[in-house]
Design an enzyme around this catalytic site. Structure first.
Site, short mmCIF file in Angstrom:
data_model
loop_
_atom_site.label_atom_id
_atom_site.label_comp_id
_atom_site.label_asym_id
_atom_site.label_seq_id
_atom_site.Cartn_x
_atom_site.Cartn_y
_atom_site.Cartn_z
N VAL A 18 0.79 -1.27 -0.12
CA VAL A 18 -0.03 0.13 0.00
C VAL A 18 0.79 1.17 0.06
CG1 VAL A 18 -1.88 1.20 1.18
CG2 VAL A 18 -1.84 -1.27 1.32
N LYS A 19 0.66 1.99 -0.86
CA LYS A 19 1.45 3.15 -1.19
C LYS A 19 0.72 4.42 -0.44
CE LYS A 19 4.29 4.98 -4.78
NZ LYS A 19 4.45 4.94 -6.19
N ILE A 20 1.14 5.08 0.24
CA ILE A 20 0.62 6.28 1.17
C ILE A 20 1.68 7.48 1.14
CG2 ILE A 20 0.28 6.79 3.75
CD1 ILE A 20 -1.21 4.60 3.15
#
Ligand code: E4P
Length: 221
Positions: free
Chosen positions: A86-88
């Site tokens: 998951v890219k945050i």
């Protein structure tokens, strides 16, 4: 050093995978838009398609910018496939989301890193990867690769296990500089990976070997 490809183009991903040196993929909303991928179902299917081509981590970016939204979206993305990371984004709510996912053992990549301080706090929050954008720093007349060296020093001082994923790579020399400065991963356009193969002396040398072989083969005894 791990090589990721920075694209949402399935053909390019297949070509890089066929080289046998690919360790993962990074995408972002701009790269998805470039491929004309929109609408929840298409986006989800595209991430699954990417995961089925590559044997490695695939970063999928959340669009939400509030904690609850990032948690909801990130949880959904992570459930799509075991390879999804998951890219945050590096914002205050993003730090809280990194900590949340870290506690749940969901892998994260903290994106839009432009300073050592941002990389430090992302590591403290438990990010698995940080993505320093070295090309965009170079564009702004700041030494992009130097940021990799600074983050490497800080992480080694304290034993942070967060991997430095050098991003916004424009050309092959960026990859070399990142390797010299100790990046764990470089996410690159296909052209920058293929550029590593090339040297004019290799082409000249091979042409000579083949010509000499042909000459020797045509000599009759
Ligand atoms: C990283 O994950 C980003 O997708 C990417 O490297 C951004 O690169 P750009 O500056 O070429 O858009």
């Amino acid at each position: 050093m791990k090589f990721f490809i920075d694209t949402a183009n399935l053909e390019e991903i297949r070509e890089a995978q066929a080289l046998g040196v690919l360790d993962g993929v990074t995408t972002n909303p701009s790269l998805m838009a470039k491929e004309g991928i929109s609408g929840d179902e298409n986006v989800i299917q595209h991430y699954i398609d990417i995961c089925e081509i590559v044997d490695g981590d695939v970063s999928a970016e959340v669009i939400a910018t509030d904690f609850d939204g990032m948690v909801e979206e990130g949880t959904k993305l992570a459930s799509l496939h075991k390879q999804i990371v998951v890219k945050i984004p590096m914002i205050q709510e993003g730090i809280k989301a990194l900590k949340y996912f870290s506690d749940k053992e969901i892998k994260t990549n903290c994106t839009l890193i432009f300073s050592p301080g941002q990389a430090l706090i992302a590591a403290k929050a438990g990010a698995n990867y940080v993505s320093p954008f070295i090309g965009r720093l170079d564009d702004a007349t700041t030494d992009g690769p130097e940021l990799i060296a600074q983050i490497r020093l800080i992480y080694d001082n304290y034993g942070y296990e967060t991997e430095i994923l050098a991003a916004s790579i424009r050309h092959s020399m960026h990859i070399i500089k990142c390797a010299e400065y100790g990046a764990d991963v470089a996410t690159c356009p296909l052209s920058a990976i293929l550029g590593l193969l090339k040297h004019p002396l290799t082409d000249i040398g091979l042409a000579k070997f083949l010509a000499d072989h042909k000459k020797a083969s045509s000599v009759t005894v």
